[in-house]
Write an enzyme that holds these catalytic residues in place. Structure first.
Site, PDB file in Angstrom:
ATOM      1  N   ASP A  53      48.579  43.157  39.588  1.00 46.80           N
ATOM      2  CA  ASP A  53      48.707  42.833  40.709  1.00 46.80           C
ATOM      3  C   ASP A  53      47.700  41.840  40.768  1.00 46.80           C
ATOM      4  OD1 ASP A  53      48.188  44.647  43.955  1.00 46.80           O
ATOM      5  OD2 ASP A  53      46.062  43.702  43.203  1.00 46.80           O
ATOM      6  N   TYR A  58      43.510  35.549  45.157  1.00 44.14           N
ATOM      7  CA  TYR A  58      42.824  35.216  44.253  1.00 44.14           C
ATOM      8  C   TYR A  58      42.844  33.873  43.311  1.00 44.14           C
ATOM      9  CZ  TYR A  58      42.741  40.462  44.672  1.00 44.14           C
ATOM     10  OH  TYR A  58      43.189  41.858  44.604  1.00 44.14           O
ATOM     11  N   LYS A  83      49.815  38.939  47.662  1.00 43.33           N
ATOM     12  CA  LYS A  83      49.019  39.566  48.403  1.00 43.33           C
ATOM     13  C   LYS A  83      48.867  38.114  49.862  1.00 43.33           C
ATOM     14  CE  LYS A  83      46.208  43.109  46.731  1.00 43.33           C
ATOM     15  NZ  LYS A  83      46.331  42.110  45.267  1.00 43.33           N
ATOM     16  N   HIS A 113      46.700  40.577  52.996  1.00 45.77           N
ATOM     17  CA  HIS A 113      45.366  41.236  52.338  1.00 45.77           C
ATOM     18  C   HIS A 113      44.531  41.985  52.972  1.00 45.77           C
ATOM     19  CE1 HIS A 113      43.467  39.622  48.579  1.00 45.77           C
ATOM     20  NE2 HIS A 113      42.919  41.140  48.781  1.00 45.77           N
TER      21      HIS A 113
END
Length: 276
Positions: A53, A58, A83, A113
């Site tokens: 994930d 990120y 996401k 998200h």
């Protein structure tokens, strides 16, 4: 549909759209792009994880893709989630960039998200990513019951997942029950409280009695409550340890004791406060 090499021993759930999702994932939030992330992904896949994930926010999709390639595990055996970063405008354009960074043709799950700008505006674009084959399944994250109802009312293809902060400390019963009624699977992020929950006396007492680590107890609680669980670590021994949650069961008494830790009042909200 991905061909997940799992038996029916509780290691997968079947989503409302028919796709199969491994119930244990490696999460890579706050893991910087680079060798640390590459190694974590590779070690997880070597340890038997089949669900990774990540997210556009990120900033480590390149390393996730590299770890997947270096693992030697076939792409079709790995459930890959990313996401949509909702400060951007177009879920389709952003997933195309994600696929390029990940160096894959599709993701298994693409998630909004958080509900920045409202619950529904991004959903038509999310549906397009599925129509175009960029994402096998689509879902949401950090959506409470109110936002989940809004997007499901307007959707042509409803979300099949809601990923929220969830643990015995954040036992969002009303949200979980509402999602279940709507055939939406709930994924638990930060089940260890980024380490904070591991020191709790109840958790440690149960762990000692059952001969497991506090982390394994918290992750096992999630599985027995019907959640999909994201465990984040960059340490090989912890990654391997977190995978050892399918060969024991917590008693009803232990589950009830852990339920009692909840600090949210069984809320239907996904967040105690917004960050956007």
């Amino acid at each position: 549909m991905s061909t997940m090499p799992y038996s029916t021993d509780g290691r997968v759930q079947v989503l409302a759209d028919g796709n199969r999702i491994p119930v244990l994932a490696l999460g890579v939030w706050q893991v910087p792009n680079g060798p640390e992330c590459v190694n974590a992904v590779r070690w997880a896949l070597e340890a038997g994880y089949r669900h990774i994930d990540t997210a556009q926010a990120y900033g480590n999709e390149e390393s996730v893709g590299q770890g997947l390639r270096e693992s030697g595990v076939p792409r079709e055996e790995v459930f890959l989630t990313t996401k949509f970063y909702p400060a951007r405008k177009d879920p389709v354009a952003e997933v195309e960039r994600s696929l390029s960074r990940l160096d894959v043709d599709y993701v298994d799950l693409y998630i909004v998200h958080w509900p920045q700008g409202g619950a529904t505006w991004a959903w038509p674009g999310m549906e397009q990513t599925r129509e175009r084959g960029y994402a096998r399944s689509i879902g949401v994250s950090n959506f409470g019951v109110r936002e989940l109802e809004q997007v499901m009312t307007s959707a042509t293809v409803p979300p099949v997942v809601d990923q929220v902060q969830f643990s015995p400390f954040e036992y969002r019963r009303a949200l979980f029950d509402a999602a279940k009624q709507r055939h939406v699977a709930v994924e638990a992020y930060s089940p260890l409280g980024t380490g904070r929950h591991l020191q709790n006396d109840t958790v440690r007492r149960i762990a000692s009695r059952v001969g497991r680590t506090p982390a394994q107890v918290l992750l096992r609680w999630c599985l027995q409550r019907g959640l999909i669980v994201l465990a984040k670590s960059t340490h090989r021994e912890r990654i391997e340890e977190n995978a050892q949650i399918f060969d024991f069961t917590l008693s009803d008494q232990d589950m009830a004791a852990l339920d009692h830790i909840d600090r949210t009042g069984g809320t239907d909200r996904a967040l105690e406060s917004r960050w956007w």
